[in-house]
Design a protein around this motif. Sequence first.
Motif, PDB file in Angstrom:
ATOM      1  N   GLU A  90     -83.469  20.356   1.622  1.00 20.66           N
ATOM      2  CA  GLU A  90     -83.721  20.594   0.195  1.00 20.66           C
ATOM      3  C   GLU A  90     -85.216  20.622  -0.110  1.00 20.66           C
ATOM      4  O   GLU A  90     -85.631  21.160  -1.132  1.00 20.66           O
ATOM      5  N   ARG A  91     -86.002  20.065   0.801  1.00 22.35           N
ATOM      6  CA  ARG A  91     -87.434  19.950   0.564  1.00 22.35           C
ATOM      7  C   ARG A  91     -88.168  20.101   1.883  1.00 22.35           C
ATOM      8  O   ARG A  91     -87.737  19.574   2.918  1.00 22.35           O
ATOM      9  N   VAL A  92     -89.279  20.837   1.843  1.00 22.46           N
ATOM     10  CA  VAL A  92     -90.147  20.923   3.007  1.00 22.46           C
ATOM     11  C   VAL A  92     -91.556  20.578   2.535  1.00 22.46           C
ATOM     12  O   VAL A  92     -91.992  21.008   1.464  1.00 22.46           O
ATOM     13  N   GLU A  93     -92.267  19.776   3.313  1.00 25.06           N
ATOM     14  CA  GLU A  93     -93.586  19.309   2.903  1.00 25.06           C
ATOM     15  C   GLU A  93     -94.552  19.362   4.076  1.00 25.06           C
ATOM     16  O   GLU A  93     -94.156  19.471   5.239  1.00 25.06           O
ATOM     17  N   VAL A  94     -95.818  19.307   3.739  1.00 26.13           N
ATOM     18  CA  VAL A  94     -96.861  19.197   4.749  1.00 26.13           C
ATOM     19  C   VAL A  94     -97.961  18.323   4.173  1.00 26.13           C
ATOM     20  O   VAL A  94     -98.217  18.343   2.960  1.00 26.13           O
ATOM     21  N   LYS A  95     -98.586  17.537   5.021  1.00 22.86           N
ATOM     22  CA  LYS A  95     -99.688  16.676   4.613  1.00 22.86           C
ATOM     23  C   LYS A  95    -100.923  17.087   5.402  1.00 22.86           C
ATOM     24  O   LYS A  95    -100.892  17.091   6.633  1.00 22.86           O
ATOM     25  N   VAL A  96    -101.981  17.442   4.684  1.00 24.69           N
ATOM     26  CA  VAL A  96    -103.203  17.895   5.343  1.00 24.69           C
ATOM     27  C   VAL A  96    -104.373  17.030   4.896  1.00 24.69           C
ATOM     28  O   VAL A  96    -104.392  16.507   3.783  1.00 24.69           O
ATOM     29  N   ALA A  97    -105.336  16.890   5.764  1.00 25.03           N
ATOM     30  CA  ALA A  97    -106.500  16.058   5.470  1.00 25.03           C
ATOM     31  C   ALA A  97    -107.212  16.570   4.224  1.00 25.03           C
ATOM     32  O   ALA A  97    -107.303  17.778   3.983  1.00 25.03           O
ATOM     33  N   ILE A  98    -107.734  15.644   3.449  1.00 21.21           N
ATOM     34  CA  ILE A  98    -108.355  15.996   2.174  1.00 21.21           C
ATOM     35  C   ILE A  98    -109.616  16.837   2.352  1.00 21.21           C
ATOM     36  O   ILE A  98    -110.023  17.571   1.452  1.00 21.21           O
ATOM     37  N   ASP A  99    -110.220  16.755   3.533  1.00 21.83           N
ATOM     38  CA  ASP A  99    -111.432  17.532   3.784  1.00 21.83           C
ATOM     39  C   ASP A  99    -111.163  18.804   4.595  1.00 21.83           C
ATOM     40  O   ASP A  99    -112.102  19.481   5.023  1.00 21.83           O
ATOM     41  N   ASP A 100    -109.879  19.137   4.806  1.00 24.93           N
ATOM     42  CA  ASP A 100    -109.527  20.328   5.573  1.00 24.93           C
ATOM     43  C   ASP A 100    -109.193  21.461   4.606  1.00 24.93           C
ATOM     44  O   ASP A 100    -108.028  21.719   4.276  1.00 24.93           O
ATOM     45  N   ALA A 101    -110.227  22.162   4.151  1.00 28.56           N
ATOM     46  CA  ALA A 101    -110.040  23.211   3.150  1.00 28.56           C
ATOM     47  C   ALA A 101    -109.199  24.362   3.675  1.00 28.56           C
ATOM     48  O   ALA A 101    -108.399  24.950   2.934  1.00 28.56           O
ATOM     49  N   GLU A 102    -109.346  24.690   4.967  1.00 22.73           N
ATOM     50  CA  GLU A 102    -108.595  25.807   5.527  1.00 22.73           C
ATOM     51  C   GLU A 102    -107.103  25.507   5.553  1.00 22.73           C
ATOM     52  O   GLU A 102    -106.274  26.356   5.195  1.00 22.73           O
ATOM     53  N   ALA A 103    -106.732  24.287   5.962  1.00 23.60           N
ATOM     54  CA  ALA A 103    -105.314  23.908   5.988  1.00 23.60           C
ATOM     55  C   ALA A 103    -104.730  23.885   4.581  1.00 23.60           C
ATOM     56  O   ALA A 103    -103.570  24.265   4.362  1.00 23.60           O
ATOM     57  N   GLN A 104    -105.526  23.454   3.613  1.00 26.09           N
ATOM     58  CA  GLN A 104    -105.055  23.446   2.230  1.00 26.09           C
ATOM     59  C   GLN A 104    -104.822  24.870   1.729  1.00 26.09           C
ATOM     60  O   GLN A 104    -103.857  25.151   1.023  1.00 26.09           O
ATOM     61  N   ARG A 105    -105.689  25.765   2.129  1.00 28.36           N
ATOM     62  CA  ARG A 105    -105.535  27.165   1.734  1.00 28.36           C
ATOM     63  C   ARG A 105    -104.269  27.759   2.341  1.00 28.36           C
ATOM     64  O   ARG A 105    -103.518  28.478   1.673  1.00 28.36           O
ATOM     65  N   ILE A 106    -104.024  27.442   3.601  1.00 32.24           N
ATOM     66  CA  ILE A 106    -102.819  27.939   4.269  1.00 32.24           C
ATOM     67  C   ILE A 106    -101.569  27.401   3.582  1.00 32.24           C
ATOM     68  O   ILE A 106    -100.621  28.147   3.307  1.00 32.24           O
ATOM     69  N   ALA A 107    -101.566  26.104   3.274  1.00 41.63           N
ATOM     70  CA  ALA A 107    -100.398  25.499   2.625  1.00 41.63           C
ATOM     71  C   ALA A 107    -100.132  26.144   1.274  1.00 41.63           C
ATOM     72  O   ALA A 107     -98.981  26.459   0.923  1.00 41.63           O
ATOM     73  N   THR A 108    -101.185  26.361   0.510  1.00 39.54           N
ATOM     74  CA  THR A 108    -101.026  26.933  -0.825  1.00 39.54           C
ATOM     75  C   THR A 108    -100.443  28.332  -0.771  1.00 39.54           C
ATOM     76  O   THR A 108     -99.432  28.638  -1.416  1.00 39.54           O
ATOM     77  N   TRP A 109    -101.061  29.199   0.016  1.00 37.16           N
ATOM     78  CA  TRP A 109    -100.624  30.596   0.016  1.00 37.16           C
ATOM     79  C   TRP A 109     -99.378  30.829   0.860  1.00 37.16           C
ATOM     80  O   TRP A 109     -98.860  31.943   0.917  1.00 37.16           O
ATOM     81  N   SER A 110     -98.870  29.754   1.460  1.00 38.80           N
ATOM     82  CA  SER A 110     -97.548  29.822   2.092  1.00 38.80           C
ATOM     83  C   SER A 110     -96.454  29.481   1.086  1.00 38.80           C
ATOM     84  O   SER A 110     -95.272  29.445   1.439  1.00 38.80           O
ATOM     85  N   GLY A 111     -96.845  29.204  -0.156  1.00 40.24           N
ATOM     86  CA  GLY A 111     -95.881  28.945  -1.223  1.00 40.24           C
ATOM     87  C   GLY A 111     -95.575  27.491  -1.454  1.00 40.24           C
ATOM     88  O   GLY A 111     -94.634  27.158  -2.179  1.00 40.24           O
ATOM     89  N   LEU A 112     -96.373  26.584  -0.872  1.00 45.20           N
ATOM     90  CA  LEU A 112     -96.162  25.144  -1.053  1.00 45.20           C
ATOM     91  C   LEU A 112     -97.011  24.662  -2.226  1.00 45.20           C
ATOM     92  O   LEU A 112     -98.219  24.935  -2.294  1.00 45.20           O
ATOM     93  N   ARG A 113     -96.394  23.957  -3.147  1.00 43.96           N
ATOM     94  CA  ARG A 113     -97.114  23.477  -4.331  1.00 43.96           C
ATOM     95  C   ARG A 113     -97.836  22.165  -4.024  1.00 43.96           C
ATOM     96  O   ARG A 113     -97.288  21.277  -3.369  1.00 43.96           O
ATOM     97  N   ARG A 114     -99.027  22.060  -4.509  1.00 44.87           N
ATOM     98  CA  ARG A 114     -99.794  20.821  -4.349  1.00 44.87           C
ATOM     99  C   ARG A 114     -99.197  19.759  -5.257  1.00 44.87           C
ATOM    100  O   ARG A 114     -99.044  19.961  -6.464  1.00 44.87           O
ATOM    101  N   GLU A 115     -98.878  18.597  -4.682  1.00 44.40           N
ATOM    102  CA  GLU A 115     -98.261  17.515  -5.454  1.00 44.40           C
ATOM    103  C   GLU A 115     -99.216  16.355  -5.728  1.00 44.40           C
ATOM    104  O   GLU A 115     -98.997  15.587  -6.655  1.00 44.40           O
TER     105      GLU A 115
END
Length: 264
Positions: free
Chosen positions: A49-74
């Motif tokens: 029902e839910r898929v999540e990922v946790k990325v380091a706060i200083d990893d801007a590239e991983a955050q960009r990937i998570a966002t544009w993969s359709g994952l909402r920042r919580e």
Amino acid sequence: MSEQPEVSHATVDDGVARLTWTSDLTERGWQAAVDVVRRQVADALTEHERVEVKVAIDDAEAQRIATWSGLRREGIQRGRTGDVVVYARLVDDVPVHEPGGFRALLNSFLPRKRGIAQMLVRDETGGDASVDDEPRVLMCQLTYKADWDLPGGVVEVGESPRLAVSREVEEELALEIPAGELVLTDWLPPWGGWDDALCLVFDGGVHPASIADQIVPQAREIRSAAFLTLAEIDERAADFTARRVRAALASLAGRGPAYSESGR
């Protein structure tokens, strides 16, 4: 032994899958990585029902990937070994290719500013900011800090700032004063553990000094309230609050700008 996949998911709780990916994925470039992660998200949601990922706060590239993969920042999950940003998607979230889904995705990571609404209430003794008589301004002695402040408070999510300030004045002082025009927008820089904020000061009008006798302070937040002269405000309020009061009065009288930063 087969090589570790660039991205994979595993069940971490009932109905919850967590994504992980290797540095090889990010090295391919964020657009190529997004295609891979997006497929993995879709695959995980077939059984969770839910898929999540946790990325380091200083990893801007991983955050960009998570966002544009359709994952909402919580939000931010704090940890002793370092803070992480939590991204997730639910099986019933609106698809990103639909307008509502795309707006929800943007809304999850775009900056949000804290709003504070305050009211500038004067009494009839020099209460008209357009004359030379020194105004007296209604101020509150707060329970949670030593400094006095203008009546008002934090604007709730989805709430009109104009309605918020009247609500706060009624809840904290038992006074029903409709908010008038916006007098001042004061930007508050980060301070003492607080993020920055916008403080909107609304005109509360001129009233008989006797309304102070009608005040019923909310015991949890307000010790007392009184009309104070500018000299008394300088003594009892924080310097940035005193500057804000003077800036609001100047703006109301047409002698100053309607925007300030920490009262300046």
